[in-house]
Enzyme design. Structure first.
Site, PDB file in Angstrom:
ATOM      1  N   ASP A  25       0.834  -1.209   0.000  1.00 18.82           N
ATOM      2  CA  ASP A  25       0.000   0.000   0.000  1.00 18.82           C
ATOM      3  C   ASP A  25       0.866   1.256   0.000  1.00 18.82           C
ATOM      4  OD1 ASP A  25      -2.288   1.471   0.032  1.00 18.82           O
ATOM      5  OD2 ASP A  25      -2.839   1.042   2.104  1.00 18.82           O
ATOM      6  N   ASN A  73     -10.765  -2.747  -6.701  1.00 18.83           N
ATOM      7  CA  ASN A  73      -9.918  -1.769  -7.404  1.00 18.83           C
ATOM      8  C   ASN A  73     -10.463  -1.345  -8.771  1.00 18.83           C
ATOM      9  OD1 ASN A  73      -6.726  -2.976  -6.087  1.00 18.83           O
ATOM     10  ND2 ASN A  73      -8.003  -1.294  -5.394  1.00 18.83           N
TER      11      ASN A  73
HETATM   12  C1  FPP Z   1      -1.882   0.323  -3.317  1.00 19.80           C
HETATM   13  O1  FPP Z   1      -1.398   1.623  -3.426  1.00 19.80           O
HETATM   14  C2  FPP Z   1      -1.408  -0.464  -4.390  1.00 19.80           C
HETATM   15  C3  FPP Z   1      -2.177  -1.057  -5.357  1.00 19.80           C
HETATM   16  C4  FPP Z   1      -3.645  -0.919  -5.457  1.00 19.80           C
HETATM   17  C5  FPP Z   1      -1.589  -1.828  -6.413  1.00 19.80           C
HETATM   18  C6  FPP Z   1      -0.393  -2.646  -6.042  1.00 19.80           C
HETATM   19  C7  FPP Z   1       0.453  -2.693  -7.240  1.00 19.80           C
HETATM   20  C8  FPP Z   1       1.791  -2.688  -7.273  1.00 19.80           C
HETATM   21  C9  FPP Z   1       2.654  -2.753  -6.098  1.00 19.80           C
HETATM   22  C10 FPP Z   1       2.537  -2.610  -8.537  1.00 19.80           C
HETATM   23  C11 FPP Z   1       2.128  -3.539  -9.568  1.00 19.80           C
HETATM   24  C12 FPP Z   1       2.128  -4.953  -9.149  1.00 19.80           C
HETATM   25  C13 FPP Z   1       2.537  -5.918  -9.932  1.00 19.80           C
HETATM   26  C14 FPP Z   1       2.415  -7.323  -9.519  1.00 19.80           C
HETATM   27  C15 FPP Z   1       3.095  -5.599 -11.233  1.00 19.80           C
HETATM   28  P1  FPP Z   1      -2.453   2.793  -3.605  1.00 19.80           P
HETATM   29  O2  FPP Z   1      -2.559   3.103  -5.045  1.00 19.80           O
HETATM   30  O3  FPP Z   1      -3.737   2.440  -2.949  1.00 19.80           O
HETATM   31  O4  FPP Z   1      -1.711   3.929  -2.828  1.00 19.80           O
HETATM   32  P2  FPP Z   1      -2.369   5.105  -1.966  1.00 19.80           P
HETATM   33  O5  FPP Z   1      -3.160   4.442  -0.863  1.00 19.80           O
HETATM   34  O6  FPP Z   1      -1.178   5.860  -1.455  1.00 19.80           O
HETATM   35  O7  FPP Z   1      -3.209   5.905  -2.897  1.00 19.80           O
END
Ligand code: FPP
Length: 245
Positions: A25, A73
């Site tokens: 996250d 998501n």
């Molecule tokens: C949460 O950060 C992350 C995600 C919803 C996606 C996770 C993806 C990755 C780590 C990269 C891609 C993965 C692979 C396997 C290629 P957020 O966007 O919710 O962050 P925030 O809470 O700060 O907005």
């Protein structure tokens, strides 16, 4: 002075967590802090993930499950969803040259039918390509939701009862676990979540029943191999009782 005791920040290789779960996250916040688009945070997150898998494999962890895209998501703006899907596709393709060579077994968990035909094809290809490897098993949770997984398990068992294959009173923990995406894998021992949030967000609700939780304020792209080692050391310094004394 040396008292023959392990230092607190040194991993005990005889007492490793078998299965680690990670809620990655904070990609968006990482990008915002730098005045960059959210997509830059996701790309940095993907790079971070590669290093963590390499390290976990070197340490000798057997299973790792990472939350890449939840069933919720899809509510994000289309441009962000498209970016994440492309990143995943590239990650799976690239894994055949990088992680596969490190003996990593790559699998995905979650519902595939909502994913594009191209991603579904690539998943099959990457899974087949790495299936004979013998190192860490990496489950990428993709279009994954624990409630959906549990509901599907309940539906499968209801079918077995309806068809006379099972009696409701004979259904065991193992029967239930055998209907989950993580069939034949051990429960999660250590659950890591980055970015300061302390919730499960529909991640592996069955499998984390006895997991130790480890939270850090670090944002996912800033999470380094040394942080993984710290989480494992802290896990090893906790007393797990599984409901006993
Ligand atoms: C949460 O950060 C992350 C995600 C919803 C996606 C996770 C993806 C990755 C780590 C990269 C891609 C993965 C692979 C396997 C290629 P957020 O966007 O919710 O962050 P925030 O809470 O700060 O907005």
């Amino acid at each position: 002075m040396f008292f023959g005791k392990r230092l607190k920040d040194e991993i005990d290789y005889n007492n490793l967590p078998e299965h680690i779960g990670i809620i990655m996250d904070g990609n968006g916040r990482w990008a915002k802090k730098r005045g960059l688009p959210r997509s830059a945070g996701h790309s940095a997150g993907a790079e971070s993930l590669k290093k963590i898998i390499t390290e976990a494999n070197k340490i000798g962890i057997k299973y790792i499950t990472v939350y890449a895209f939840s069933t919720e998501n899809w509510k994000r703006p289309k441009a962000e969803v498209d970016y994440l899907m492309n990143l995943l596709l590239d990650y799976l393709k690239d894994a055949e040259n990088s992680l596969a060579g490190e003996n990593v077994v790559i699998r995905t968990i979650g519902s595939r039918k909502e994913l594009s035909a191209e991603i579904q094809e690539q998943i099959k290809k990457t899974e087949n390509f790495t299936s004979k490897n013998t190192g860490i098993v990496m489950n990428i949770a993709l279009n994954y939701g624990a409630r959906e997984e549990i509901l599907n398990a309940a539906r499968q068992l209801c079918e077995d009862v309806k068809n006379g294959k099972k009696n409701p009173e004979d259904i065991t923990d193992e029967d239930f676990a055998g209907c989950l995406y993580t069939k034949n894998q051990p429960d999660v021992d250590l659950l890591i979540r980055t970015s300061g949030e302390q919730r499960l967000s529909n991640f592996m609700l069955w499998q984390v029943s006895y997991a130790e939780m480890w939270f850090t304020d670090k944002l996912w792209p800033d999470f380094k191999p040394k942080d993984l080692r710290q989480a494992i050391c802290d896990f090893q310094n906790r007393g797990r009782r599984f409901g006993g004394v």
